[in-house]
Each structure stands twice: as C-alpha cells, then as structure tokens.
Design an enzyme around this catalytic site. Structure first.
Site, PDB file in Angstrom:
ATOM      1  N   ASP A   7       0.855  -1.193   0.000  1.00  5.37           N
ATOM      2  CA  ASP A   7       0.000   0.000   0.000  1.00  5.37           C
ATOM      3  C   ASP A   7       0.885   1.235   0.000  1.00  5.37           C
ATOM      4  OD1 ASP A   7      -2.372   1.542   0.106  1.00  5.37           O
ATOM      5  OD2 ASP A   7      -2.108   1.809   2.262  1.00  5.37           O
ATOM      6  N   SER A   8       0.305   2.360  -0.415  1.00  2.47           N
ATOM      7  CA  SER A   8       1.051   3.622  -0.374  1.00  2.47           C
ATOM      8  C   SER A   8       1.408   3.995   1.064  1.00  2.47           C
ATOM      9  CB  SER A   8       0.208   4.730  -1.003  1.00  2.47           C
ATOM     10  OG  SER A   8      -1.046   4.808  -0.345  1.00  2.47           O
ATOM     11  N   CYS A  70      -3.673  -0.793  -2.571  1.00  3.87           N
ATOM     12  CA  CYS A  70      -3.905   0.635  -2.824  1.00  3.87           C
ATOM     13  C   CYS A  70      -4.719   0.807  -4.106  1.00  3.87           C
ATOM     14  CB  CYS A  70      -2.551   1.317  -2.963  1.00  3.87           C
ATOM     15  SG  CYS A  70      -2.634   3.064  -3.310  1.00  3.87           S
ATOM     16  N   GLU A 154      -6.546  10.820   8.150  1.00  4.77           N
ATOM     17  CA  GLU A 154      -5.143  10.825   8.588  1.00  4.77           C
ATOM     18  C   GLU A 154      -4.882  11.837   9.688  1.00  4.77           C
ATOM     19  OE1 GLU A 154      -2.550  11.095   5.200  1.00  4.77           O
ATOM     20  OE2 GLU A 154      -2.706   8.938   4.894  1.00  4.77           O
ATOM     21  N   CYS A 184     -11.100   3.156  -1.654  1.00  3.49           N
ATOM     22  CA  CYS A 184      -9.830   3.673  -1.118  1.00  3.49           C
ATOM     23  C   CYS A 184      -9.531   2.920   0.175  1.00  3.49           C
ATOM     24  CB  CYS A 184      -9.980   5.167  -0.841  1.00  3.49           C
ATOM     25  SG  CYS A 184      -8.570   5.902   0.005  1.00  3.49           S
ATOM     26  N   HIS A 186      -8.476   3.827   2.891  1.00  4.19           N
ATOM     27  CA  HIS A 186      -8.793   4.518   4.142  1.00  4.19           C
ATOM     28  C   HIS A 186     -10.289   4.526   4.492  1.00  4.19           C
ATOM     29  CE1 HIS A 186      -4.763   5.898   3.596  1.00  4.19           C
ATOM     30  NE2 HIS A 186      -4.812   6.840   4.522  1.00  4.19           N
TER      31      HIS A 186
HETATM   32  N1  DGL Z   1      -3.916   3.954  -0.390  1.00  6.27           N
HETATM   33  C1  DGL Z   1      -4.554   4.966  -1.198  1.00  6.27           C
HETATM   34  C2  DGL Z   1      -5.696   4.366  -2.014  1.00  6.27           C
HETATM   35  O1  DGL Z   1      -6.293   3.349  -1.686  1.00  6.27           O
HETATM   36  C3  DGL Z   1      -5.054   6.144  -0.378  1.00  6.27           C
HETATM   37  C4  DGL Z   1      -3.956   7.026   0.146  1.00  6.27           C
HETATM   38  C5  DGL Z   1      -3.089   7.629  -0.940  1.00  6.27           C
HETATM   39  O2  DGL Z   1      -3.547   8.551  -1.656  1.00  6.27           O
HETATM   40  O3  DGL Z   1      -1.946   7.182  -1.063  1.00  6.27           O
HETATM   41  O4  DGL Z   1      -6.028   4.954  -3.011  1.00  6.27           O
END
Ligand code: DGL
Length: 267
Positions: A7-8, A70, A154, A184, A186
């Site tokens: 993940d990012s 992600c 966040e 997403c 989050h």
């Molecule tokens: N993990 C990213 C997603 O699911 C969300 C956070 C980001 O923008 O890196 O798109």
C-alpha cells in the site's frame, strides 16, 4: 515463498489484518510506502516508479504473489506493472489489484446500479468504469471524487466528516444507487458515518470485507501459486518511513501490536 501486500501507506494494514484473519497460516510481508504517502496527489510516473521499487523489494523478500491494496496504484500503475514490469522481472510471479475483485463482488451480488467514492486520481483514471465495461456493460456506475476524506482520516478529523459526507454522497443517493463501493484503503474507517448518511437502502462494499475471500478463491483456482506459499503464520511488516505516531497508527489499524521495520529503498 510469501504473500506480499503493498500500500502507499498504512491504510492497507486493514486489508492485511483481514487477510490474516481469513488465511492465518499464509506467511505475508507487508510494505507501506509511508515516505511517499499519499500517492493520490502524485504524477502517474511517480506512482509507477514508487510501485516498481516496492515490487522489487517484495520480490526480493521472496513473494510469489503481491496484492496491491492501494486503489490509486491499482488504478494508475497496475496494468503497466503486469504488462511491462512483470514479464521482464518475474514472469513466474503475480501482482493483483483490488478494483476488479471489488467489481466482481458487486456483480455476483446482483447489483445493477453502483456508486463509487474514491480519491481524485482514481475517479479521473476512469478505472472502475473501464473494468466494469469489460465485466458487464449493462451495469451502471456513478462516481464521486471525495478528496477530503483521506486527510480527515489521517489527521484524526472524523468528527468533521458528517457534513462533508452529506455533500459528497447526495449526488449518488439521488441516483438511487443500490451499493456504494468504498474505493480507497482509508474509507473503511468511515463505514459507520457513511452508512448513517447513505441509509439502509444502500449496501456498502468495503474492500477489507471483500479481498480476503477473493484472494482465497484466487488461490483455490491457482494451485501453481498457492502451492508455493509457506504456511507458518509468519507476518512481517516494513515501511519506508517510521515515526512514533506511524507506529501507533499501525497498531490501531491492524488491531493489534505489530513491529514495523523501517526500510530505506531509495538511498
Ligand atoms: N492507499 C490509497 C488508495 O487506496 C489512499 C492514500 C493515498 O492517496 O496514497 O487509493
């Protein structure tokens, strides 16, 4: 060999925890690129380059299969990773995203009118529409970019979410959507607030509830990959940057105390 989860940042730990509950024996390696999160505001080239570095690391960790948790990477870099990077770098390994399995679940459940909320980048990429077109063009999909949600989550700002969600969700509920995809990593943190506003006629599709079963199904259909995975229940976690608050957030998201090793992939 291992299962990789990328993940990012740390949001993907929610999916990692759900996978770990569903498939507890499989050895997994998680990598969160906390040095570069959020990817949502980055250029396509930057996202591809960071993702390639992450794939290199996870393949070096002996991963046979990588789940890209992600949505931003799934939308903007996955196809290139699968078509350009993988055949050269690791043709016997696999990289899977989260968009197609999410849409397949919506189709399996019989929905005909879908909504999706996601970051700007994901909505602009048109990935959900493109993939749905391939899977079942008779199903309608409506999207809404919801760029304020990741910063709210966040920055511990959930109490400010309801009026923002009202504004974001009203164009979708006006279209009488039957199900809302939380597109997403989050957004599962906002499940309750979203459900309160979208109402009982809209089912929420949350990837932490979808991906573990879809992964188990993939492994059943791909014994050549499944048979390579070690099953000692070992879980390792890496991130490209670590602070005390990241460590705290990681434990909260994963739902138990975990040890995350900082790994600098960019020196
Ligand atoms: N993990 C990213 C997603 O699911 C969300 C956070 C980001 O923008 O890196 O798109």
């Amino acid at each position: 060999m291992k299962l990789g989860i990328f993940d990012s940042g740390l949001g993907g730990l929610l999916i990692a925890a759900a996978i770990s509950r569903h498939l507890p024996d499989i050895d997994t390696v998680y990598f969160g690129d906390t040095l570069h999160v959020p990817y949502g505001n980055r250029s396509l080239d930057a996202i591809y380059s960071y993702s390639k570095t992450a794939m290199d690391f996870l393949f070096d960790q002996d991963c046979a299969l990588i789940i890209v948790a992600c949505n931003t990477v799934s939308a903007s870099a996955l196809r290139r990773l699968q078509q350009e990077y993988l055949p050269q770098k690791a043709p016997d390994r696999r990289i899977l995203g989260v968009v197609v399995p999410t849409l397949e679940t919506a189709i399996d459940r019989g929905y005909k009118n879908l909504g999706v909320i996601a970051t700007n980048h994901i909505v602009q990429s048109g990935i959900y529409e493109q993939e749905l077109q391939k899977l079942d063009p008779s199903i309608r999909i409506h999207h809404k970019a919801t760029p304020l949600l990741v910063p709210l989550i966040e920055n511990d700002g959930l109490k400010w979410a309801p009026p923002i969600l009202e504004e974001y969700l009203s164009p979708l509920t006006q279209k009488q959507i039957e199900c809302l995809i939380l597109g997403c990593t989050h957004y599962p943190f906002l499940k309750k607030q979203i459900a309160d506003i979208s109402g009982p006629s809209v089912d929420l599709l949350s990837q932490d509830e979808i991906i573990p079963e879809k992964l188990a199904d993939y492994l059943r259909r791909h014994p050549e990959i499944s048979s390579k995975l070690d099953r000692h229940g070992q879980k390792k976690f890496f991130a490209s940057d670590m602070t005390e608050s990241y460590a705290k957030a990681a434990n909260t998201i994963y739902g138990k105390q975990i040890e995350i090793q900082r790994i600098n992939l960019h020196e």
